[in-house]
Design a protein around this motif. Structure first.
Motif, short mmCIF file in Angstrom:
data_model
loop_
_atom_site.label_atom_id
_atom_site.label_comp_id
_atom_site.label_asym_id
_atom_site.label_seq_id
_atom_site.Cartn_x
_atom_site.Cartn_y
_atom_site.Cartn_z
N GLY A 4 0.80 -1.23 0.00
CA GLY A 4 0.00 0.00 0.00
C GLY A 4 0.83 1.27 0.00
O GLY A 4 1.80 1.41 -0.74
N GLY A 5 0.43 2.17 0.91
CA GLY A 5 1.02 3.51 0.93
C GLY A 5 2.50 3.56 1.27
O GLY A 5 3.20 4.50 0.92
N GLY A 6 2.96 2.56 2.01
CA GLY A 6 4.39 2.44 2.27
C GLY A 6 4.97 3.49 3.20
O GLY A 6 6.13 3.87 3.05
N SER A 7 4.17 3.93 4.19
CA SER A 7 4.75 4.91 5.13
C SER A 7 5.89 4.26 5.93
O SER A 7 6.87 4.93 6.28
N GLY A 8 5.77 2.97 6.19
CA GLY A 8 6.84 2.25 6.90
C GLY A 8 8.09 2.17 6.04
O GLY A 8 9.21 2.33 6.53
N LEU A 9 7.90 1.92 4.76
CA LEU A 9 9.05 1.89 3.84
C LEU A 9 9.74 3.26 3.81
O LEU A 9 10.97 3.34 3.87
N SER A 85 6.54 -5.02 5.07
CA SER A 85 6.16 -3.73 5.63
C SER A 85 4.81 -3.34 5.02
O SER A 85 4.75 -2.64 4.03
N GLY A 86 3.74 -3.89 5.62
CA GLY A 86 2.43 -3.65 5.03
C GLY A 86 2.18 -4.50 3.80
O GLY A 86 1.43 -4.11 2.92
N ILE A 106 6.03 -6.56 10.50
CA ILE A 106 5.55 -5.70 11.59
C ILE A 106 4.03 -5.76 11.58
O ILE A 106 3.39 -5.73 10.53
N HIS A 107 3.47 -5.87 12.80
CA HIS A 107 2.02 -6.02 12.93
C HIS A 107 1.51 -4.97 13.91
O HIS A 107 2.11 -4.75 14.97
N PRO A 108 0.36 -4.36 13.59
CA PRO A 108 -0.11 -3.24 14.42
C PRO A 108 -0.93 -3.65 15.65
O PRO A 108 -2.04 -3.18 15.87
N LYS A 169 1.23 3.64 13.82
CA LYS A 169 2.22 3.79 12.74
C LYS A 169 3.41 4.64 13.19
O LYS A 169 4.55 4.37 12.84
N GLU A 172 5.57 2.43 14.94
CA GLU A 172 6.19 1.47 14.00
C GLU A 172 7.38 2.09 13.27
O GLU A 172 8.40 1.44 13.07
C1 GRF Z 1 1.30 -1.00 9.09
O1 GRF Z 1 0.47 -0.57 10.12
C2 GRF Z 1 1.77 -2.42 9.34
O2 GRF Z 1 1.85 -2.74 10.69
C3 GRF Z 1 0.67 -3.23 8.71
O3 GRF Z 1 0.32 -2.53 7.56
C4 GRF Z 1 0.54 -1.13 7.77
C5 GRF Z 1 1.33 -0.64 6.60
O4 GRF Z 1 1.27 0.73 6.43
N1 GRF Z 1 1.11 -4.58 8.50
P1 GRF Z 1 2.13 1.48 5.32
O5 GRF Z 1 1.76 0.90 3.96
O6 GRF Z 1 3.59 1.23 5.65
O7 GRF Z 1 1.74 2.92 5.43
#
Ligand code: GRF
Length: 190
Positions: A4-9, A85-86, A106-108, A169, A172
């Protein structure tokens, strides 16, 4: 690997740019061509590829062909650790067994509480006052592998799924890069 949006990336790429890390992102893989997170890879100059599900196949055959393609791509690169990561697909036991110990997610939520795709909603329904996020090794189950580290966040009376998701997030984005620092410097044993 993202969906998805990849904010974690984005947080990870920033960390790798700004800090003296022992790890580098070699390749970003998405299962969706429209994943917003691919823009973060593009902007950072990191290789990326999207591997959509092969529409011409069905069921197990489709899953298998999709993962085989991903595995071939990963094997063609010098990759030591897969960071989910998502990434919203559940990996097959075959994939997991080949990467066990070198595959993290990673899990929320504070696992083992609230596994699955609706962790924030489930936490709100259970009226917990503390939730958070968990970095764990991936095993053949769903969000069930050995836990590496967790971070707590408060849950407030007025929270919605959205507000809780954003608060988690934020945690995270700090926790995951630090855990990757620990893994790559040998402080967490694979
Ligand atoms: C995060 O909350 C992660 O824990 C879950 O999916 C979300 C991904 O968010 N597995 P993003 O795409 O990194 O914004």
């Amino acid at each position: 690997m993202i969906s998805g949006g990849g904010s974690g990336l984005r947080a990870l790429l920033r960390h790798q740019q700004e800090a003296d890390t022992a790890h580098v992102t070699k390749l970003v893989i998405s299962d969706s061509e429209s994943a917003g997170g691919l823009d973060h890879a593009r902007e950072a100059g990191v290789d990326f590829v999207s591997v959509p599900l092969p529409q011409e196949l069905k069921g197990d055959e489709r899953r298998r062909a999709h993962e085989e393609k991903i595995m071939r791509i990963i094997e063609s690169k010098d990759i030591e650790l897969i960071v989910l990561s998502g990434y919203m697909r559940i990996l097959t036991p075959l994939f997991v067994s080949q990467w066990k110990g070198r595959l993290v997610n990673i899990h929320p939520s504070l696992l083992p509480e609230f596994p699955g795709a609706h962790a924030q909603r489930d936490a709100l329904e259970a009226r917990v006052r503390v939730s958070g996020c968990t970095v764990h090794f991936v095993d053949e189950g769903v969000d069930s592998g050995p836990i590496i580290e967790q971070r707590e966040v408060p849950v407030f009376e007025y929270d919605t799924v959205e507000t809780l998701r954003e608060r988690i997030k934020t945690a995270e984005h700090d926790l995951y890069p630090k855990v990757l620092d620990d893994i790559s410097s040998g402080r967490v044993l694979l």
